[in-house]
Design a protein around this motif. Structure first.
Motif, PDB file in Angstrom:
ATOM      1  N   LYS A 148       3.596  -5.464   4.651  1.00 43.23           N
ATOM      2  CA  LYS A 148       3.221  -5.916   5.989  1.00 43.23           C
ATOM      3  C   LYS A 148       3.109  -4.738   6.960  1.00 43.23           C
ATOM      4  O   LYS A 148       2.138  -4.627   7.701  1.00 43.23           O
ATOM      5  CB  LYS A 148       4.255  -6.926   6.492  1.00 43.23           C
ATOM      6  N   VAL A 149       4.091  -3.851   6.927  1.00 43.43           N
ATOM      7  CA  VAL A 149       4.096  -2.703   7.834  1.00 43.43           C
ATOM      8  C   VAL A 149       2.918  -1.767   7.544  1.00 43.43           C
ATOM      9  O   VAL A 149       2.255  -1.288   8.464  1.00 43.43           O
ATOM     10  CB  VAL A 149       5.443  -1.946   7.736  1.00 43.43           C
ATOM     11  N   ILE A 150       2.650  -1.528   6.266  1.00 42.28           N
ATOM     12  CA  ILE A 150       1.521  -0.659   5.911  1.00 42.28           C
ATOM     13  C   ILE A 150       0.216  -1.273   6.401  1.00 42.28           C
ATOM     14  O   ILE A 150      -0.632  -0.587   6.968  1.00 42.28           O
ATOM     15  CB  ILE A 150       1.488  -0.405   4.388  1.00 42.28           C
ATOM     16  N   MET A 151       0.048  -2.571   6.207  1.00 43.93           N
ATOM     17  CA  MET A 151      -1.169  -3.261   6.639  1.00 43.93           C
ATOM     18  C   MET A 151      -1.325  -3.188   8.164  1.00 43.93           C
ATOM     19  O   MET A 151      -2.424  -3.002   8.675  1.00 43.93           O
ATOM     20  CB  MET A 151      -1.152  -4.713   6.173  1.00 43.93           C
ATOM     21  N   GLU A 152      -0.218  -3.322   8.887  1.00 42.07           N
ATOM     22  CA  GLU A 152      -0.272  -3.275  10.350  1.00 42.07           C
ATOM     23  C   GLU A 152      -0.619  -1.882  10.871  1.00 42.07           C
ATOM     24  O   GLU A 152      -1.455  -1.733  11.757  1.00 42.07           O
ATOM     25  CB  GLU A 152       1.072  -3.707  10.948  1.00 42.07           C
ATOM     26  N   LYS A 180       3.360   5.656  11.930  1.00 40.16           N
ATOM     27  CA  LYS A 180       2.663   5.944  13.192  1.00 40.16           C
ATOM     28  C   LYS A 180       2.435   7.445  13.360  1.00 40.16           C
ATOM     29  O   LYS A 180       1.453   7.871  13.958  1.00 40.16           O
ATOM     30  CB  LYS A 180       3.468   5.413  14.389  1.00 40.16           C
ATOM     31  N   LYS A 181       3.328   8.247  12.814  1.00 40.38           N
ATOM     32  CA  LYS A 181       3.232   9.707  12.926  1.00 40.38           C
ATOM     33  C   LYS A 181       2.503  10.334  11.735  1.00 40.38           C
ATOM     34  O   LYS A 181       2.315  11.549  11.702  1.00 40.38           O
ATOM     35  CB  LYS A 181       4.638  10.306  13.008  1.00 40.38           C
ATOM     36  N   ASN A 182       2.123   9.529  10.746  1.00 37.25           N
ATOM     37  CA  ASN A 182       1.506  10.056   9.523  1.00 37.25           C
ATOM     38  C   ASN A 182       0.252   9.259   9.176  1.00 37.25           C
ATOM     39  O   ASN A 182       0.154   8.642   8.111  1.00 37.25           O
ATOM     40  CB  ASN A 182       2.511  10.029   8.374  1.00 37.25           C
ATOM     41  N   LYS A 183      -0.710   9.305  10.065  1.00 37.91           N
ATOM     42  CA  LYS A 183      -1.955   8.545   9.901  1.00 37.91           C
ATOM     43  C   LYS A 183      -2.857   9.095   8.788  1.00 37.91           C
ATOM     44  O   LYS A 183      -3.840   8.463   8.432  1.00 37.91           O
ATOM     45  CB  LYS A 183      -2.737   8.510  11.220  1.00 37.91           C
ATOM     46  N   GLN A 184      -2.517  10.254   8.222  1.00 42.11           N
ATOM     47  CA  GLN A 184      -3.326  10.849   7.161  1.00 42.11           C
ATOM     48  C   GLN A 184      -3.143  10.135   5.820  1.00 42.11           C
ATOM     49  O   GLN A 184      -3.905  10.344   4.882  1.00 42.11           O
ATOM     50  CB  GLN A 184      -3.002  12.347   6.989  1.00 42.11           C
ATOM     51  N   VAL A 185      -2.164   9.263   5.712  1.00 41.87           N
ATOM     52  CA  VAL A 185      -1.887   8.556   4.456  1.00 41.87           C
ATOM     53  C   VAL A 185      -3.029   7.580   4.155  1.00 41.87           C
ATOM     54  O   VAL A 185      -3.385   6.756   4.987  1.00 41.87           O
ATOM     55  CB  VAL A 185      -0.528   7.810   4.533  1.00 41.87           C
ATOM     56  N   LYS A 186      -3.593   7.709   2.951  1.00 41.66           N
ATOM     57  CA  LYS A 186      -4.718   6.863   2.527  1.00 41.66           C
ATOM     58  C   LYS A 186      -4.371   5.969   1.338  1.00 41.66           C
ATOM     59  O   LYS A 186      -5.083   5.016   1.052  1.00 41.66           O
ATOM     60  CB  LYS A 186      -5.929   7.737   2.156  1.00 41.66           C
ATOM     61  N   MET A 187      -3.259   6.301   0.645  1.00 44.80           N
ATOM     62  CA  MET A 187      -2.877   5.531  -0.534  1.00 44.80           C
ATOM     63  C   MET A 187      -1.349   5.495  -0.631  1.00 44.80           C
ATOM     64  O   MET A 187      -0.685   6.506  -0.434  1.00 44.80           O
ATOM     65  CB  MET A 187      -3.454   6.181  -1.794  1.00 44.80           C
ATOM     66  N   ASN A 221      -6.516   0.428   6.546  1.00 41.39           N
ATOM     67  CA  ASN A 221      -7.480   0.903   5.552  1.00 41.39           C
ATOM     68  C   ASN A 221      -6.822   1.633   4.377  1.00 41.39           C
ATOM     69  O   ASN A 221      -7.520   2.159   3.513  1.00 41.39           O
ATOM     70  CB  ASN A 221      -8.524   1.812   6.218  1.00 41.39           C
ATOM     71  N   THR A 222      -5.512   1.665   4.362  1.00 42.81           N
ATOM     72  CA  THR A 222      -4.793   2.346   3.295  1.00 42.81           C
ATOM     73  C   THR A 222      -4.742   1.464   2.044  1.00 42.81           C
ATOM     74  O   THR A 222      -4.456   0.272   2.131  1.00 42.81           O
ATOM     75  CB  THR A 222      -3.351   2.687   3.752  1.00 42.81           C
ATOM     76  N   MET A 223      -5.020   2.080   0.901  1.00 43.09           N
ATOM     77  CA  MET A 223      -4.949   1.358  -0.372  1.00 43.09           C
ATOM     78  C   MET A 223      -3.490   1.241  -0.791  1.00 43.09           C
ATOM     79  O   MET A 223      -2.765   2.236  -0.816  1.00 43.09           O
ATOM     80  CB  MET A 223      -5.722   2.115  -1.460  1.00 43.09           C
ATOM     81  N   GLN A 224      -3.064   0.025  -1.101  1.00 37.81           N
ATOM     82  CA  GLN A 224      -1.697  -0.215  -1.565  1.00 37.81           C
ATOM     83  C   GLN A 224      -1.732  -0.524  -3.056  1.00 37.81           C
ATOM     84  O   GLN A 224      -2.489  -1.389  -3.500  1.00 37.81           O
ATOM     85  CB  GLN A 224      -1.062  -1.373  -0.802  1.00 37.81           C
ATOM     86  N   ILE A 225      -0.909   0.186  -3.803  1.00 38.34           N
ATOM     87  CA  ILE A 225      -0.902   0.065  -5.261  1.00 38.34           C
ATOM     88  C   ILE A 225       0.497  -0.318  -5.723  1.00 38.34           C
ATOM     89  O   ILE A 225       1.479   0.309  -5.331  1.00 38.34           O
ATOM     90  CB  ILE A 225      -1.298   1.407  -5.917  1.00 38.34           C
ATOM     91  N   ALA A 226       0.586  -1.353  -6.552  1.00 35.23           N
ATOM     92  CA  ALA A 226       1.870  -1.724  -7.149  1.00 35.23           C
ATOM     93  C   ALA A 226       2.201  -0.675  -8.207  1.00 35.23           C
ATOM     94  O   ALA A 226       1.388  -0.420  -9.098  1.00 35.23           O
ATOM     95  CB  ALA A 226       1.789  -3.109  -7.781  1.00 35.23           C
ATOM     96  N   ASP A 227       3.364  -0.062  -8.099  1.00 38.48           N
ATOM     97  CA  ASP A 227       3.667   1.018  -9.032  1.00 38.48           C
ATOM     98  C   ASP A 227       3.997   0.507 -10.431  1.00 38.48           C
ATOM     99  O   ASP A 227       4.406  -0.629 -10.622  1.00 38.48           O
ATOM    100  CB  ASP A 227       4.760   1.940  -8.490  1.00 38.48           C
ATOM    101  N   ARG A 228       3.796   1.366 -11.412  1.00 33.97           N
ATOM    102  CA  ARG A 228       3.946   1.012 -12.820  1.00 33.97           C
ATOM    103  C   ARG A 228       5.367   0.551 -13.149  1.00 33.97           C
ATOM    104  O   ARG A 228       5.552  -0.413 -13.869  1.00 33.97           O
ATOM    105  CB  ARG A 228       3.563   2.213 -13.687  1.00 33.97           C
ATOM    106  N   PHE A 229       6.376   1.234 -12.621  1.00 32.12           N
ATOM    107  CA  PHE A 229       7.757   0.851 -12.909  1.00 32.12           C
ATOM    108  C   PHE A 229       8.009  -0.603 -12.527  1.00 32.12           C
ATOM    109  O   PHE A 229       8.544  -1.376 -13.307  1.00 32.12           O
ATOM    110  CB  PHE A 229       8.742   1.767 -12.168  1.00 32.12           C
ATOM    111  N   HIS A 230       7.616  -0.975 -11.322  1.00 35.73           N
ATOM    112  CA  HIS A 230       7.881  -2.336 -10.857  1.00 35.73           C
ATOM    113  C   HIS A 230       7.009  -3.372 -11.564  1.00 35.73           C
ATOM    114  O   HIS A 230       7.444  -4.492 -11.790  1.00 35.73           O
ATOM    115  CB  HIS A 230       7.747  -2.419  -9.339  1.00 35.73           C
ATOM    116  N   LEU A 231       5.790  -2.996 -11.939  1.00 37.36           N
ATOM    117  CA  LEU A 231       4.968  -3.911 -12.727  1.00 37.36           C
ATOM    118  C   LEU A 231       5.615  -4.177 -14.084  1.00 37.36           C
ATOM    119  O   LEU A 231       5.689  -5.318 -14.539  1.00 37.36           O
ATOM    120  CB  LEU A 231       3.557  -3.348 -12.916  1.00 37.36           C
ATOM    121  N   HIS A 232       6.095  -3.106 -14.733  1.00 38.29           N
ATOM    122  CA  HIS A 232       6.783  -3.273 -16.022  1.00 38.29           C
ATOM    123  C   HIS A 232       8.042  -4.114 -15.859  1.00 38.29           C
ATOM    124  O   HIS A 232       8.326  -4.985 -16.675  1.00 38.29           O
ATOM    125  CB  HIS A 232       7.149  -1.920 -16.621  1.00 38.29           C
TER     126      HIS A 232
END
Length: 144
Positions: A70-74, A52-59, A78-89
């Motif tokens: 869920k929290v990011i979406m709420e 709520k205090k950091n609306k500049q986050v876009k990714m 419009n923020t892009m959510q990316i599954a990080d490489r470590f967790h994908l591996h």
């Protein structure tokens, strides 16, 4: 070491301060890989207040935890959510292990010539190298 300001791209993950009991959420700058904030818990409630205090986050790069998603979406729809490489591996390796363990026996036996001699499955002829199998005298590969 001072905490950095949040930019437009952050990474979020949970960690344990004491093995298996107390969890926190860490937010990092994805460019410098340095911590921006350490928040209480991992259920998303403290992350919600921080976003709520950091609306500049876009990714956001993150693990696949549904509470963070869920929290990011709420808060930042419009923020892009990316599954990080470590967790994908990590997830890929888990699936590979499950597939292998479900299709292969628990133990594999590799027979040697000695084992086959004991059972009579090997002959003297099969132990001797075959004549004419040396390929080193054939035309060498030429480069250039």
């Amino acid at each position: 070491m001072g905490i950095e300001a949040a930019g437009s791209c952050i990474g979020i993950d949970d960690f344990s301060t004491k093995k298996g009991s107390t969890y926190c959420t860490v937010i990092c700058n994805t460019d410098s890989h340095k911590p921006i904030a350490v928040l209480e818990g991992r259920d998303g409630s403290s992350l919600k207040e921080w976003l709520k205090k950091n609306k500049q986050v876009k990714m956001v790069t993150r693990d696949r935890a549904s509470a963070y998603a869920k929290v990011i979406m709420e808060e930042l729809p419009n923020t892009m959510q990316i599954a990080d490489r470590f967790h994908l591996h990590q997830n890929l390796l888990e699936i590979i292990k499950k597939c292998i363990s479900s299709s292969l026996p628990q133990t594999l036996r590799v027979e040697s010539d000695l084992d086959r001699e004991k059972t009579g499955d090997i002959t003297e002829k099969s132990r001797q190298p075959s004549v004419g199998s040396d390929n080193s005298k054939k035309n060498p590969i030429q480069c250039g």
